[in-house]
Design a protein around this motif. Structure first.
Motif, PDB file in Angstrom:
ATOM      1  N   LYS A 142      -1.479  -1.635  -3.921  1.00  0.00           N
ATOM      2  CA  LYS A 142      -2.810  -0.730  -3.848  1.00  0.00           C
ATOM      3  C   LYS A 142      -2.293   0.746  -3.627  1.00  0.00           C
ATOM      4  CE  LYS A 142      -5.366  -4.534  -1.592  1.00  0.00           C
ATOM      5  NZ  LYS A 142      -6.044  -4.720  -2.947  1.00  0.00           N
ATOM      6  N   ILE A 163       0.869  -1.162  -0.002  1.00  0.00           N
ATOM      7  CA  ILE A 163       0.044  -0.022   0.080  1.00  0.00           C
ATOM      8  C   ILE A 163       0.828   1.377   0.031  1.00  0.00           C
ATOM      9  CG2 ILE A 163      -2.213   1.248   1.204  1.00  0.00           C
ATOM     10  CD1 ILE A 163      -2.493  -1.421   2.441  1.00  0.00           C
ATOM     11  N   LEU A 174      -9.034  -5.276   3.648  1.00  0.00           N
ATOM     12  CA  LEU A 174      -8.196  -6.194   3.310  1.00  0.00           C
ATOM     13  C   LEU A 174      -8.538  -7.773   3.523  1.00  0.00           C
ATOM     14  CD1 LEU A 174      -4.911  -4.501   3.769  1.00  0.00           C
ATOM     15  CD2 LEU A 174      -6.397  -4.476   1.714  1.00  0.00           C
ATOM     16  N   SER A 227       0.285  -7.863  -4.267  1.00  0.00           N
ATOM     17  CA  SER A 227      -0.930  -6.953  -4.386  1.00  0.00           C
ATOM     18  C   SER A 227      -0.773  -5.488  -4.104  1.00  0.00           C
ATOM     19  CB  SER A 227      -2.201  -7.539  -3.682  1.00  0.00           C
ATOM     20  OG  SER A 227      -3.332  -6.785  -3.722  1.00  0.00           O
ATOM     21  N   ASN A 268      -3.137   3.600  -2.786  1.00  0.00           N
ATOM     22  CA  ASN A 268      -4.338   4.396  -1.805  1.00  0.00           C
ATOM     23  C   ASN A 268      -3.570   4.814  -0.649  1.00  0.00           C
ATOM     24  OD1 ASN A 268      -5.970   1.522  -3.074  1.00  0.00           O
ATOM     25  ND2 ASN A 268      -7.145   3.544  -3.098  1.00  0.00           N
ATOM     26  N   CYS A 274      -3.898   4.472   3.174  1.00  0.00           N
ATOM     27  CA  CYS A 274      -4.483   3.619   4.370  1.00  0.00           C
ATOM     28  C   CYS A 274      -5.014   4.481   5.626  1.00  0.00           C
ATOM     29  CB  CYS A 274      -3.686   2.321   4.572  1.00  0.00           C
ATOM     30  SG  CYS A 274      -4.207   0.984   5.642  1.00  0.00           S
ATOM     31  N   ILE A 295      -8.270   3.535   1.857  1.00  0.00           N
ATOM     32  CA  ILE A 295      -8.966   2.104   2.091  1.00  0.00           C
ATOM     33  C   ILE A 295      -8.669   2.074   3.496  1.00  0.00           C
ATOM     34  CG2 ILE A 295      -8.700   1.243  -0.174  1.00  0.00           C
ATOM     35  CD1 ILE A 295      -5.947  -0.027   0.650  1.00  0.00           C
ATOM     36  N   SER A 298     -12.879   3.943   4.525  1.00  0.00           N
ATOM     37  CA  SER A 298     -12.778   3.528   3.119  1.00  0.00           C
ATOM     38  C   SER A 298     -13.381   4.638   2.316  1.00  0.00           C
ATOM     39  CB  SER A 298     -13.026   2.358   2.843  1.00  0.00           C
ATOM     40  OG  SER A 298     -12.087   1.375   3.398  1.00  0.00           O
TER      41      SER A 298
END
Length: 222
Positions: free
Chosen positions: A72, A41, A125, A70, A74, A76, A120, A80
């Motif tokens: 992301k 992230i 998750l 993965s 974004n 955190c 997010i 969200s």
């Protein structure tokens, strides 16, 4: 960092590592052969771009599955699907702040650029992680740490993860615009330990004044 990573490999091989504030991928690259899955992230576009390229190159060299990571892009946070402006240094891919130029860039003398980013939470998750997983989380987010943990209440209850929080120990704030330098709590404690005293501000106020003036002279007029 290497000693920390060596400590992780014994207990967590084959599980999930959540890299909150992944920057350009330093932690993720070191842990590619340790964890079954890495959730990376990072809100900064520049840092994310570099991280993807670096991690992909390492995966190719070590013949690892690049899809285990993965990505992301974004922020955190504690909820969200919110929109925030983040401020990233124009001369560096690391470090960002949601507090704006005045409260971050000017204090540390860094020019910042603005990016709009969606949020997010750690809780969001959970479906991706699945059940019966040992989870490790690294958080390095320049002051958003508490909000991240608030947004991860259910995840923390479910997985009981090990959480690493990266701390930044600044001895003082340099407010050059206002010709002022202020000791942080960490700086005060360091001086107290050096002088062998329990409370700097219970001592002679002239000494406190001299320390502050010496710090200002060394920082603003060096």
């Amino acid at each position: 960092m290497q000693k920390t990573i060596e400590g992780l490999t014994y207990d967590f091989e084959g599980d999930v590592f959540i890299d909150v504030g992944g920057n350009i991928g330093m932690w993720a690259i070191e842990l590619l052969d340790v964890f079954e899955k890495i959730i990376f992230i990072e809100p900064s576009e520049q840092a994310m771009s570099q991280a993807k390229a670096r991690i992909e190159n390492v995966c190719k060299r070590k013949e690892l599955d690049f899809s285990k990571v993965s990505f992301k892009k974004n922020l955190c946070f504690n909820a969200s699907d919110q929109q925030y402006n983040i401020y990233t240094p124009t001369n560096d891919t690391g470090n960002f702040s949601i507090f704006g130029q005045d409260l971050y860039g000017e204090i540390f003398g860094i020019r910042m650029k603005e990016e709009n980013i969606s949020t997010i939470t750690l809780d969001s998750l959970i479906p991706e992680i699945g059940n019966n997983k040992k989870v490790c989380i690294k958080v390095d987010t320049e002051g958003c740490d508490l909000d991240i943990l608030i947004g991860g209440f259910e995840l923390i209850q479910k997985y009981k993860p090990i959480i690493f929080m990266e701390a930044h120990f600044h001895m003082y704030y340099n407010e050059e615009k206002h010709k002022n330098v202020t000791l942080t709590d960490m700086g005060i404690r360091k001086i107290e330990r050096s002088l062998g005293i329990s409370n700097l501000y219970e001592q002679d106020f002239e000494m406190v004044h001299l320390i502050e003036q010496a710090l200002k002279a060394n920082t603003l007029f060096e």
